[in-house]
Design a protein around this motif. Structure first.
Motif, PDB file in Angstrom:
ATOM      1  N   GLN A 229      -9.535   3.466   8.567  1.00  0.00           N
ATOM      2  CA  GLN A 229     -10.858   2.830   8.684  1.00  0.00           C
ATOM      3  C   GLN A 229     -10.875   1.687   7.557  1.00  0.00           C
ATOM      4  OE1 GLN A 229     -14.309   5.338   7.860  1.00  0.00           O
ATOM      5  NE2 GLN A 229     -13.333   6.990   8.905  1.00  0.00           N
ATOM      6  N   ARG A 230      -9.831   1.474   6.971  1.00  0.00           N
ATOM      7  CA  ARG A 230      -9.692   0.423   5.995  1.00  0.00           C
ATOM      8  C   ARG A 230      -9.226  -0.704   6.788  1.00  0.00           C
ATOM      9  NH1 ARG A 230      -6.998   4.255   1.959  1.00  0.00           N
ATOM     10  NH2 ARG A 230      -5.112   3.931   3.076  1.00  0.00           N
ATOM     11  N   PRO A 231      -9.905  -1.966   6.418  1.00  0.00           N
ATOM     12  CA  PRO A 231      -9.415  -3.314   6.737  1.00  0.00           C
ATOM     13  C   PRO A 231      -8.503  -3.610   6.097  1.00  0.00           C
ATOM     14  CG  PRO A 231     -11.073  -3.623   5.154  1.00  0.00           C
ATOM     15  CD  PRO A 231     -10.885  -2.165   5.107  1.00  0.00           C
ATOM     16  N   ALA A 232      -7.867  -4.968   6.369  1.00  0.00           N
ATOM     17  CA  ALA A 232      -6.704  -5.469   5.517  1.00  0.00           C
ATOM     18  C   ALA A 232      -7.279  -5.569   4.156  1.00  0.00           C
ATOM     19  CB  ALA A 232      -6.419  -6.676   6.060  1.00  0.00           C
ATOM     20  N   TYR A 233      -6.406  -5.529   3.232  1.00  0.00           N
ATOM     21  CA  TYR A 233      -6.851  -5.535   1.820  1.00  0.00           C
ATOM     22  C   TYR A 233      -7.496  -6.704   1.359  1.00  0.00           C
ATOM     23  CZ  TYR A 233      -6.882  -4.759  -3.321  1.00  0.00           C
ATOM     24  OH  TYR A 233      -7.230  -4.593  -4.379  1.00  0.00           O
ATOM     25  N   ARG A 234      -6.887  -7.978   1.970  1.00  0.00           N
ATOM     26  CA  ARG A 234      -7.576  -9.002   1.432  1.00  0.00           C
ATOM     27  C   ARG A 234      -9.093  -9.163   1.922  1.00  0.00           C
ATOM     28  NH1 ARG A 234      -7.153 -11.392   6.815  1.00  0.00           N
ATOM     29  NH2 ARG A 234      -4.946 -10.560   7.470  1.00  0.00           N
ATOM     30  N   ARG A 235      -9.529  -8.304   2.837  1.00  0.00           N
ATOM     31  CA  ARG A 235     -10.886  -8.589   3.132  1.00  0.00           C
ATOM     32  C   ARG A 235     -11.591  -7.428   2.580  1.00  0.00           C
ATOM     33  NH1 ARG A 235     -12.493  -7.696   8.045  1.00  0.00           N
ATOM     34  NH2 ARG A 235     -10.397  -6.851   9.056  1.00  0.00           N
ATOM     35  N   HIS A 236     -11.240  -6.796   1.526  1.00  0.00           N
ATOM     36  CA  HIS A 236     -11.959  -5.595   1.236  1.00  0.00           C
ATOM     37  C   HIS A 236     -13.017  -5.855   0.548  1.00  0.00           C
ATOM     38  CE1 HIS A 236     -10.103  -6.317  -2.905  1.00  0.00           C
ATOM     39  NE2 HIS A 236     -10.775  -5.447  -3.283  1.00  0.00           N
ATOM     40  N   GLU A 237     -13.198  -6.647  -0.366  1.00  0.00           N
ATOM     41  CA  GLU A 237     -14.718  -7.054  -0.839  1.00  0.00           C
ATOM     42  C   GLU A 237     -15.687  -7.111   0.148  1.00  0.00           C
ATOM     43  OE1 GLU A 237     -13.833  -9.991  -4.059  1.00  0.00           O
ATOM     44  OE2 GLU A 237     -13.181  -8.347  -5.412  1.00  0.00           O
ATOM     45  N   LYS A 238     -15.383  -8.181   0.925  1.00  0.00           N
ATOM     46  CA  LYS A 238     -16.392  -8.206   2.264  1.00  0.00           C
ATOM     47  C   LYS A 238     -16.994  -6.990   2.639  1.00  0.00           C
ATOM     48  CE  LYS A 238     -17.065 -11.954   5.548  1.00  0.00           C
ATOM     49  NZ  LYS A 238     -16.507 -10.970   6.907  1.00  0.00           N
TER      50      LYS A 238
ATOM     51  N   ALA B 211       6.373  -8.774  -6.370  1.00  0.00           N
ATOM     52  CA  ALA B 211       6.160  -7.584  -6.812  1.00  0.00           C
ATOM     53  C   ALA B 211       4.711  -7.596  -7.118  1.00  0.00           C
ATOM     54  CB  ALA B 211       7.125  -6.958  -7.650  1.00  0.00           C
ATOM     55  N   ASP B 212       4.505  -8.348  -8.183  1.00  0.00           N
ATOM     56  CA  ASP B 212       3.120  -8.612  -9.147  1.00  0.00           C
ATOM     57  C   ASP B 212       2.157  -8.685  -7.991  1.00  0.00           C
ATOM     58  OD1 ASP B 212       3.559  -7.666 -11.438  1.00  0.00           O
ATOM     59  OD2 ASP B 212       4.320  -9.722 -12.015  1.00  0.00           O
ATOM     60  N   TRP B 213       2.428  -9.772  -7.039  1.00  0.00           N
ATOM     61  CA  TRP B 213       1.371  -9.935  -6.014  1.00  0.00           C
ATOM     62  C   TRP B 213       0.939  -9.014  -5.117  1.00  0.00           C
ATOM     63  CZ3 TRP B 213       1.811  -9.883  -0.765  1.00  0.00           C
ATOM     64  CH2 TRP B 213       0.981 -10.174   0.066  1.00  0.00           C
ATOM     65  N   ALA B 214       2.157  -8.281  -4.910  1.00  0.00           N
ATOM     66  CA  ALA B 214       1.976  -6.792  -3.899  1.00  0.00           C
ATOM     67  C   ALA B 214       1.255  -5.758  -4.570  1.00  0.00           C
ATOM     68  CB  ALA B 214       3.517  -6.366  -3.468  1.00  0.00           C
ATOM     69  N   LEU B 215       1.699  -5.633  -6.127  1.00  0.00           N
ATOM     70  CA  LEU B 215       0.675  -4.656  -6.929  1.00  0.00           C
ATOM     71  C   LEU B 215      -0.745  -5.062  -6.922  1.00  0.00           C
ATOM     72  CD1 LEU B 215       2.907  -3.415  -9.947  1.00  0.00           C
ATOM     73  CD2 LEU B 215       2.145  -2.281  -7.615  1.00  0.00           C
ATOM     74  N   ARG B 216      -1.046  -6.194  -6.887  1.00  0.00           N
ATOM     75  CA  ARG B 216      -2.189  -6.514  -7.233  1.00  0.00           C
ATOM     76  C   ARG B 216      -3.192  -6.768  -5.810  1.00  0.00           C
ATOM     77  NH1 ARG B 216      -2.603  -4.808 -12.332  1.00  0.00           N
ATOM     78  NH2 ARG B 216      -0.598  -4.775 -12.371  1.00  0.00           N
ATOM     79  N   SER B 217      -2.636  -7.157  -4.982  1.00  0.00           N
ATOM     80  CA  SER B 217      -3.320  -7.767  -3.526  1.00  0.00           C
ATOM     81  C   SER B 217      -2.891  -6.993  -2.303  1.00  0.00           C
ATOM     82  CB  SER B 217      -2.946  -9.384  -3.590  1.00  0.00           C
ATOM     83  OG  SER B 217      -2.994 -10.044  -4.778  1.00  0.00           O
TER      84      SER B 217
ATOM     85  N   GLY C 288      -3.061  -3.088  -0.430  1.00  0.00           N
ATOM     86  CA  GLY C 288      -3.623  -1.580  -0.324  1.00  0.00           C
ATOM     87  C   GLY C 288      -2.735  -0.768  -0.965  1.00  0.00           C
ATOM     88  N   THR C 289      -1.215  -0.819  -0.764  1.00  0.00           N
ATOM     89  CA  THR C 289      -0.251  -0.232  -1.113  1.00  0.00           C
ATOM     90  C   THR C 289      -0.156  -0.146  -2.661  1.00  0.00           C
ATOM     91  OG1 THR C 289       1.001  -0.608   0.727  1.00  0.00           O
ATOM     92  CG2 THR C 289       2.141   0.598  -0.782  1.00  0.00           C
ATOM     93  N   GLY C 290      -0.186  -1.589  -3.286  1.00  0.00           N
ATOM     94  CA  GLY C 290      -0.143  -1.885  -4.328  1.00  0.00           C
ATOM     95  C   GLY C 290      -1.246  -1.157  -5.250  1.00  0.00           C
ATOM     96  N   LEU C 291      -2.464  -1.004  -4.643  1.00  0.00           N
ATOM     97  CA  LEU C 291      -3.758  -0.545  -5.216  1.00  0.00           C
ATOM     98  C   LEU C 291      -3.537   1.197  -5.406  1.00  0.00           C
ATOM     99  CD1 LEU C 291      -6.599  -0.826  -6.213  1.00  0.00           C
ATOM    100  CD2 LEU C 291      -7.312  -0.499  -3.829  1.00  0.00           C
ATOM    101  N   ARG C 292      -2.870   1.627  -4.090  1.00  0.00           N
ATOM    102  CA  ARG C 292      -2.454   3.182  -4.412  1.00  0.00           C
ATOM    103  C   ARG C 292      -1.640   3.251  -5.197  1.00  0.00           C
ATOM    104  NH1 ARG C 292      -3.748   2.327   0.967  1.00  0.00           N
ATOM    105  NH2 ARG C 292      -1.604   2.098   1.626  1.00  0.00           N
ATOM    106  N   LEU C 293      -0.554   2.601  -5.486  1.00  0.00           N
ATOM    107  CA  LEU C 293       0.386   2.787  -6.721  1.00  0.00           C
ATOM    108  C   LEU C 293      -0.250   2.957  -7.901  1.00  0.00           C
ATOM    109  CD1 LEU C 293       3.467   0.762  -5.558  1.00  0.00           C
ATOM    110  CD2 LEU C 293       2.994   3.170  -5.282  1.00  0.00           C
ATOM    111  N   ARG C 294      -1.004   1.810  -8.095  1.00  0.00           N
ATOM    112  CA  ARG C 294      -1.711   1.652  -9.512  1.00  0.00           C
ATOM    113  C   ARG C 294      -2.777   2.734  -9.761  1.00  0.00           C
ATOM    114  NH1 ARG C 294      -5.904  -2.913 -10.777  1.00  0.00           N
ATOM    115  NH2 ARG C 294      -5.986  -2.623 -13.297  1.00  0.00           N
ATOM    116  N   SER C 295      -3.437   3.439  -8.449  1.00  0.00           N
ATOM    117  CA  SER C 295      -4.330   4.480  -8.707  1.00  0.00           C
ATOM    118  C   SER C 295      -3.447   5.866  -9.260  1.00  0.00           C
ATOM    119  CB  SER C 295      -5.078   4.772  -7.646  1.00  0.00           C
ATOM    120  OG  SER C 295      -4.140   5.346  -6.392  1.00  0.00           O
ATOM    121  N   VAL C 296      -2.304   5.759  -8.967  1.00  0.00           N
ATOM    122  CA  VAL C 296      -1.443   6.898  -9.555  1.00  0.00           C
ATOM    123  C   VAL C 296      -1.195   6.705 -10.881  1.00  0.00           C
ATOM    124  CG1 VAL C 296       0.849   8.254  -9.450  1.00  0.00           C
ATOM    125  CG2 VAL C 296      -0.467   7.414  -7.194  1.00  0.00           C
TER     126      VAL C 296
END
Lengths: 863, 343, 444
Positions: free
Chosen positions: A118-127, A702-708, A710-718
């Motif tokens: 159900q998740r959209p592409a991460y770049r649209r996540h705020e909208k 790599a930094d862009w991937a971590l910040r921007s 969904g996968t990066g977000l999941r890693l960060r949540s761990v």
């Protein structure tokens, strides 16, 4: 409903639980229990604290591993349930203590907890988040705000909405309404009904019976881990449920209230007391009196209770037994004691024997010249055990071997053994079985009769009514009502604070302050907390520039082409290995074997890459590096995630093994590495080694991937909170295992870069990177707790360390200063980046001010 | 007590239950490896002094591990005491007392700085001690100057550190044993010791029980630094000519000894006796392999493997259900996965 | 009781299992170790040949180069440096020139002495108005021997007016730091670099990079295995194979050609150790049938590791009548290990010289722990020869790729002990004026 319908078509049962059970050591948290839920059904699971409700929900949602039994969600029998598996089958859970990550934004939290499809592409996540929240009635939340800025109620609403909006097949809510006010509860119940109307099976766990009867069709009851059967809501009533929840003896026998002559002089008096989440509050308590603090959850009761002991340096006046109290130490001296509701962390010593738990507050009395007498200690323990009716095997066993009730008696025994004059008790019967509960009531009343003043916070209204002499009601941090226990009923207590919840809220209400942006310094602080990396990287760059400028002013050669190239060339392997370490640090682990892997790569290169042109040699080297990294990283992961060794220890072991292998192959530096490769690696682009350019590009990506992403977000949540991430369906063990493998592989690649300097097989070169590999990411903003920092920061940190270490060479200063600078910078970075350090200093200053202020006031009073 | 409880007690693995038999095994193994026998004077006299120093330093480390921390400033502190002994005493007996006092002051300072940074300011112990280690090395270089006035410790210290009481048992070993026993008694029977343990094991609980938990936790760092100092002084005496590598072996070895003694890195009660046994185990293992003529690389490999295998075994013993589950999953992992793959 | 034994059995079984596993690892490791060392020896052969080739080249050039006079003052100085009277031919031409310069360097004005001392205290200074920058990259500068060689290099440098700036960097035993130091010296424009290479071949790429950038480098007390002149312009070397043979001969003399010998060396498998151990064994087996090597011990050349190695040697139960060791200073710890074990120390034949060891030896003369001791000179003057060689190269002359030092074992003598100097002091063969030495020792 508890009847098994053997022939039920599978599409009819949304959840089919058969015979699940769980024991923690000797404590049987849940005896075999079974339940079938149909789609569209709202089912309530009720029971007292500690009756096994959360264990049941935990097993179904996959966070708790059952000892036996099976869980079928929809058509799938989940062999090994994990939150990720449960979620993939459409079962979503809202947990009691939440799974909102405060460091992330509202939108990110929503994104994380929503099933993948159900998740959209991460770049649209705020909208997407704004739309979704609007659709489900939470449009007032700012999706870009950090979740930390939300009130507890909003956080809980967000969680419920997140789960409901995902249109699950099965929705589990574990005490999910605890932080909500009446409006919030209405809203939450409405959401449940909306979900059920769409065919979702809802199971909600609560101890608030009023909510149960508003929405539930069927109700199950748990008591002391035993399933008490399932009932239709329309065929039972509150009284019947209470009977089932509490056992046959519904009317828990409370000891009689205090008679007026038992109540003595004022023991505690607080004026204008205010602290985080509560106040200002005026309160006085007399000897022999038990005062209860009531209120909906999270309305400042615990904050007030702690404030009454001067914990956390609240402002305002506080006197205990006539003595002005400036800190918890003073409070203790004046005869007060605080009993926390968090037994695991705050009231018991889990790793110490029961004996030491009981006597820890009494050591002075048991000792002569500082030596504790055997006999005195044994006597005190056996006296406490018999007085408090503690059931246990041996006093030398840890308290974790006891049931919740006996644990609480141990804690209470310790507290009361010191014969305090004021007891501040937080949820004294939480997670305690009925029999022990009665014991505890009697113990408290007996102590009160001997002159003890008691203030207790409880979420159990019947307990407040039955045990207390006086009940003060809190709402939004203020005292809003006071009831005499005589004549009060559970209902009147609950009404008093629900009424307050609906009432007018003053503009300065504490609970409301949290979401609002604070002015001035607070706003800047918040900004820094949300965008921590920018300032950190800026600071690092600034330090580099300052040191560089100083070096250049002292010795003109610092900024020469040769020197700059040289520094970057030297920084290259450190930057790479810092990045490797950062990968593990980011998910909250540590790896001390990276240096050894780096060295072993060079050793292997000196065996296998002795000649050849640049490209084939480079490819072969990288292959070796990555293969080696995979082997070592997998072993690390196996030890840490499989055998549950501390990562530090596991990787020390691997460090030994890897070093041993390297030293066996090359006992001393020997062997050659393809000269073409070494020359190629040293080639430069302008003043920068080309490999360094590659590193920078990779770090940025790599930094862009971590910040921007969904996968990066999941890693960060761990990294931020592995438990919450696990609940949100992130396979955190897999993520951490992968981090070890990636780190080792990167360390191997760092070895390839280092080979350009070393050029020969030498295992010992890894040793000097052991500490630097940790220092560089820390300078770059990484935290050992996980979830922070950037790859670019690692690169900058590595450059800074190399520049500092080269100051000796460039400035000709004593190399002692290089050590001092390295150590000093690391500590400064740690101080700047650790927010708790600031808090600790702030606390200390506040408590000093309190003490100083009080002393001044006392002096004034004296004169 | 019913059968269930007995079984539960059997299954609880206490550190002594693991390291005790381990040490007995390594003793038997050593007896077989060493030609003259482990108890021969010639063996004891050379094995015991360095072992004693390791024991003292490891027990120091255990105080920090007990708070849930880790101390990486060990080697710097040990080396620093060596430098102080040389510098302050100038190799003369008359200067020994002064040197010892300076050592003690330096160690207390180091402990205080570590403790305040970690416990007072809530910084990460690993990074803090890593950084203070660098600071100590820096100050040591400034203090020591270009060249030390003496390369030999005062003869009295050297003589005393190498003297034996009887049959190869040196004073150093006596000190290590006394240190262990005093530590044990202190932690179990002394008010301050108990409070230290309670504050280390559960800071919040200790604070709420009315102890100055933070001060005791800082004290743990001070005691640790003083132990390293004692170890460093004895090591200087034992070696006679301490150099800048004096402390190097103790960085990881001290932590390994504590962990083999059954301590959890998350903190809690740490037993000096178990730590001592841990030190005995790891030291004898290294010694045996050395006598066997194994190269440094192989020795390091074996030590790493023993550490990892030993702790994994402890985990297996402690968690039979989990391990059974894991095995069952490995055997039967295919069966339940297939339908989901199809779906 | 019952439950204790039950538990005990469990752990015993499991620990036995662990032990078996460990032994398995050891066995596997031993096998691996054996095979890898054999492969290594085949690799190192070409390197040796290369070294030999360049040495020959050096000799050839030697003959064509101009000659240097041996004055009586120089001869006296050379005798002091070797520890025994100088015999003609012991030093090559560059060596003689170095000693001429050294003799010059010892006549210091108070101002010069002050300058030298101040420079020695710092890591960089200005020695003169010359344009050349002299860099010294020391692999490990933390002991008195290195401090003395640092001073020797400063004094020697002061005799060259071309030298202006002097930069000394200490790698503290850290290979990566050593390489960084060499690169940094080169980046700073040091045209003349002296190095003491504790790491062997590993630093060669850094040397090559620095020489490509225009520096000339010489290593004192080498050789660095496999370094050709593109890495090191000139090396001052100890001929380790010859030294090993000489040590074996000395041991034979001390033991009257009968007994057991232990070989002690530095870190496991270090190249010089491999060379001299092999040559010493060869010499023994060829010449002295009744002498055998009974034990080999690795040390890290530190006191603690020497003590450990000695105690392992004692525990092994092998007979040991003499120990050959390539570093004198930690030998004290070997002696002490023997005394602690209640055994008489064996004879010690060691390279280098240690004031403390001589003291230790002389204190035990006439006691039951008396032992025989032979040492070489401290070789602290080696940095002087290195510098002179480099300066010749800078001035356009050819220099030999390798300059061998005479290594003579001298039986210990009470006169070698220098009262009031630390045990680590390298003894009377140091060529630094005594007033300056005293000042240095007091500076600590």
């Amino acid at each position: 409903m508890s009847v098994k319908d053997q022939k039920t078509p599978t599409d009819l049962a949304a959840l089919d639980v058969r015979g699940i059970a769980k024991a923690y050591g000797v404590v049987r948290a849940l005896e075999p229990a079974s339940l079938v839920l149909r789609p569209g059904e709202i089912h309530a699971l009720v029971g007292e604290n500690g009756s096994g409700k959360s264990t049941f929900v935990g097993i179904v949602s996959g966070t708790v591993r059952a000892d036996q039994g099976s869980v079928t969600v929809g058509t799938e029998t989940l062999a090994r349930v994990s939150p990720a598996v449960a979620q993939s089958h459409g079962a979503l859970t809202v947990f009691q203590d939440g799974s909102i990550l405060p460091q992330l934004s509202v939108a990110q939290n929503l994104y994380l907890g929503t099933p993948a499809e159900q998740r959209p592409a991460y770049r649209r996540h705020e909208k997407w988040a704004a739309e979704r929240l609007g659709e489900w009635g939470l449009g007032r939340l700012d999706v870009t705000a950090a979740a930390a800025t939300l009130s507890p109620g909003d956080r809980q609403s967000l969680e419920i909405t997140r789960a409901v909006a995902a249109r699950p097949r099965l929705l589990l809510l574990d005490e999910a309404t605890s932080a909500l006010d009446a409006n919030g509860v209405d809203n939450a119940l409405e959401l449940m009904q909306r979900a059920a109307a769409e065919g979702c099976a809802v199971m909600f766990v609560t101890h608030r019976l009023s909510e149960v009867f508003r929405v539930a069709e069927s109700i199950s009851v748990l008591r002391d881990g035993k399933w008490q059967g399932t009932h239709r809501a329309d065929s039972t009533d509150a009284k019947g449920l209470v009977e089932l929840m509490a056992g046959t003896n519904v009317d828990t026998e409370f000891p009689p209230h205090a008679t007026p002559d038992e109540v003595g002089g004022v023991v505690l008096s607080a004026r204008e007391l205010a602290g985080p989440g509560f106040g200002p509050v005026d309160l006085s308590v007399r000897a022999g009196e038990i005062v209860g603090v009531a209120g909906a959850d999270d309305n400042g009761q615990v904050g007030l209770l702690r404030g009454l002991a001067r914990i956390g340096a609240p402002s305002g006046g506080l006197t205990i037994c006539g003595r002005s109290v400036a800190g918890y130490g003073d409070a203790i001296d004046a005869g007060a004691i605080y009993l926390s509701g968090d037994r695991a962390e705050e009231s018991l010593f889990r790793s110490l024997p029961i004996r030491e738990n009981i006597t820890v507050g009494m050591l002075d009395r048991l000792s002569r010249w500082g030596v504790i007498g055997w006999q005195g200690e044994r006597d005190l323990v056996s006296e406490t055990v018999s007085n408090f009716g503690i059931r246990m095997g041996s006093a030398e066993a840890p308290p974790t071997s006891l049931s919740g009730g006996n644990q609480q008696k141990v804690a209470l025994g310790r507290v009361l053994a010191g014969e305090p004059r004021l007891l501040l008790a937080e949820e004294p019967t939480q997670g305690v079985d009925v029999r022990s509960r009665v014991d505890i009531y009697n113990l408290l009343r007996d102590a009160a009769r001997k002159g003890l003043a008691v203030v207790l916070v409880s979420s159990d209204a019947s307990e407040l009514v039955g045990l207390c002499d006086r009940i003060v009601v809190m709402s939004r941090g203020r005292l809003v009502a006071e009831l005499a226990a005589e004549g009060a009923s559970e209902q009147s207590v609950v009404d008093s604070f629900t009424a307050a919840g609906h009432g007018e809220v003053g503009p300065d209400a504490v609970a409301d302050e949290r979401p609002a942006a604070r002015p001035g310094l607070g706003r800047i602080r918040e900004l820094f907390q949300r965008h921590e990396n920018g300032p950190r990287l800026g600071l690092l760059a600034l330090m580099l520039v300052l040191i560089g400028a100083y070096a250049q002013s002292q010795n003109g050669i610092f900024l020469t082409h040769a020197n700059v190239y040289n520094l970057l060339f030297l920084a290259m392997p450190l930057a790479a290995i810092a990045a490797a370490e950062f990968v593990v640090l980011f998910v909250g682990e540590i790896d001390v074997s990276v240096g050894a892997v780096m060295a072993l790569t060079i050793v292997l290169m000196s065996e296998f890459v002795q000649s050849g042109a640049l490209i084939p040699a480079l490819l072969l080297s990288l292959l070796i590096a990555i293969l080696l990294g995979c082997v070592v990283g997998s072993l690390n992961a196996l030890l840490v995630e499989g055998a549950r060794l501390s990562p530090f220890i596991a990787t020390i072991g691997m460090l030994g093994i890897v070093n041993g292998v390297g030293l066996t192959i090359r006992p001393t530096a020997s062997g050659v590495i393809s000269p073409a490769l070494l020359e190629g690696l040293a080639k430069e682009v302008w003043v920068v080694p080309w490999a360094f350019v590659v590193l920078v590009v990779l770090a940025l990506v790599a930094d862009w991937a971590l910040r921007s992403t969904g996968t990066g977000l999941r890693l960060r949540s761990v990294g931020l909170n592995a438990q919450f991430a696990h609940r949100l369906g992130v396979n955190s063990r897999l993520v951490r295992s992968a981090a070890f493998v990636v780190a080792s592989a990167l360390a191997g690649c760092a070895g390839v870069l280092l080979s350009a300097q070393i050029a020969t097989g030498d295992q010992t070169v890894g040793a000097s990177y052991l500490l630097l590999a940790i220092a560089a990411p820390v300078l770059g903003g990484a935290s050992l707790a996980g979830g922070h920092g950037t790859f670019v920061g690692c690169l900058l940190g590595a450059c800074l360390l190399i520049v500092v270490q080269n100051l000796t060479a460039t400035l000709g200063i004593n190399d002692a200063y290089a050590y001092l600078l390295t150590g000093g910078l690391t500590i400064v970075a740690l101080l700047l980046y650790t927010s708790s350090a600031g808090a600790a200093i702030g606390n200390y200053v506040r408590s000093l001010r309190l003490r100083f202020g009080n002393a001044a006031a006392a002096e004034e009073g004296a004169s | 007590m019913n059968r269930r409880d007995v079984l539960a007690q059997l299954r609880t693995v206490t550190p002594l239950k693991v390291i005790g038999p381990g040490v007995i095994l390594i003793l038997i193994f050593s007896e077989m490896v060493i030609s003259g026998g482990l108890l021969a004077q010639s063996t004891l006299s050379t094995v015991l002094p360095p072992l004693s120093i390791l024991i003292i330093i490891a027990i120091g480390q255990s105080f920090v591990v007990g708070t849930g921390g880790i101390d990486l400033s060990v080697p710097a502190t040990v080396t620093l005491t060596g430098v102080i002994i040389l510098k302050a005493s100038e190799g003369k007996n008359s200067g020994l007392l002064e040197a010892l006092i300076i050592c003690a002051v330096a160690c207390i300072l180091i402990g205080l700085i570590n403790g305040i940074l970690v416990e007072g300011l809530r910084l990460n112990p690993l990074v803090v001690t890593l950084a203070t280690g660098q600071l100590i090395l820096g100050f040591m270089r400034l203090y020591g100057g270009e060249i030390l006035p003496a390369s030999n410790v005062p003869p009295q210290l050297a003589h005393w550190a190498s003297d034996t009481i009887v049959a190869g048992v040196s004073y150093l070993f006596l000190i290590a044993i006394v240190f262990t026993l005093v530590g044990t008694v202190f932690l179990h029977r002394f008010v301050q010791g108990r409070r230290l343990v309670a504050s280390s094991a559960a800071e919040r609980s200790a604070f709420l029980a009315g102890l100055s938990a933070r001060r005791y936790r800082i004290l743990a760092y001070v005691i640790a630094a003083l132990s390293y100092g004692l170890g460093g002084v004895l090591a200087s005496g034992e070696v006679g000519t301490p150099d800048l590598t004096l402390g190097d072996p103790y960085l990881l070895l001290s932590i390994v000894a504590v962990v083999l003694g059954g301590a959890a890195l998350s903190g809690g009660r740490v037993s000096p006796v178990a730590t001592m046994l841990g030190a005995v185990f790891i030291y004898l293992l290294d010694y045996d392999l050395r006598v066997k003529g194994l190269s440094g690389g192989l020795r390091e490999m074996v030590q790493g493997a023993v550490l990892v295998l030993g702790l994994t075994l402890a985990f297996v013993i402690q968690n039979p259900p989990r391990v059974r589950g894991l095995l069952a999953r490995l055997r039967g992992s295919k069966a339940p996965q297939e339908p989901s793959a199809a779906a | 009781m019952v439950r204790k034994t039950m538990a005990g059995r469990w752990y015993l079984a499991l620990l036995m299992l662990a032990l078996v596993a460990v032994l398995g690892v050891v066995a596997a490791g031993c096998g691996g170790g054996g095979s890898s060392s054999s492969s290594e020896s085949t690799q190192s052969e070409p390197a040796e040949e290369e070294g030999a080739g360049s040495a020959e080249e050096g000799e050839a050039e030697d003959a064509s180069a101009g000659s240097a006079e041996v004055t009586p003052a120089t001869e006296e100085l050379m005798s002091k440096a070797i520890g025994v009277p100088y015999e003609e031919g012991e030093f090559e031409e560059v060596g003689i020139e170095a000693f001429n310069k050294a003799a010059e360097s010892l006549e210091l004005t108070p101002a010069q002495e002050k300058l030298a001392f101040e420079c020695w205290e710092k890591s960089s200074c200005t020695l003169g108005s010359g344009e050349l920058t002299l860099g010294v990259a020391d692999g490990f500068g933390g002991n008195t021997w290195r401090k003395m060689t640092k001073m020797e290099s400063i004094l020697q440098a002061m005799t060259y007016p071309e030298i202006g700036k002097y930069v000394y960097l200490d790698a503290e035993g850290d290979l990566a730091k050593m390489q960084a130091n060499i690169r940094s010296l080169s980046a700073q424009g040091a045209q003349v670099i002296l190095t003491y290479d504790d790491f062997g071949t590993a630093v060669v790429p850094a040397y090559q990079a620095a020489q490509r950038a225009g520096a000339v480098i010489s290593n004192y007390v080498g050789p660095v295995d496999g370094a050709s002149t593109d890495a090191l312009t000139s090396q001052v070397v100890v001929e380790w194979c010859q030294t090993g043979k000489t040590m074996a001969d000395s041991a034979a003399e001390v033991l009257h050609k009968k007994g057991s010998i232990a070989l002690f060396g530095g870190p496991p498998g270090n190249p010089e150790g491999e060379v001299w151990w092999g040559c010493a064994e060869e010499e023994l087996s060829e010449k002295y049938p009744e002498l055998s090597v009974s034990y080999k011990g690795d040390t890290e050349w530190t006191p603690a590791s020497a003590a450990k190695a000695a105690s392992a040697a004692i525990a092994s139960g092998k007979p040991i009548d003499a120990i050959l060791y390539d570093y004198a200073e930690p030998s004290i710890n070997i002696v002490e290990a023997y005394e602690k074990a209640g055994k008489t120390p064996p004879a010690i034949i060691a390279v280098n010289q240690s004031n403390g060891l001589v003291k230790n030896w002389s204190e035990r003369q006439g006691t039951k722990n008396a032992y025989a001791l032979e040492q070489t000179s401290s070789l602290a003057y080696a940095s002087r020869i290195s510098l002179t060689a480099l300066m010749r190269k800078v001035n356009g002359e050819e220099v030999p790729a390798e300059i061998a030092l005479p290594v003579v074992f001298v039986p210990a003598d009470k006169s070698q002990y220098e009262q009031g100097k630390p045990g680590s002091f390298p003894g009377p063969t140091v060529l630094v004026p005594n007033s300056l030495v005293e000042k240095m020792l007091a500076a600590g």
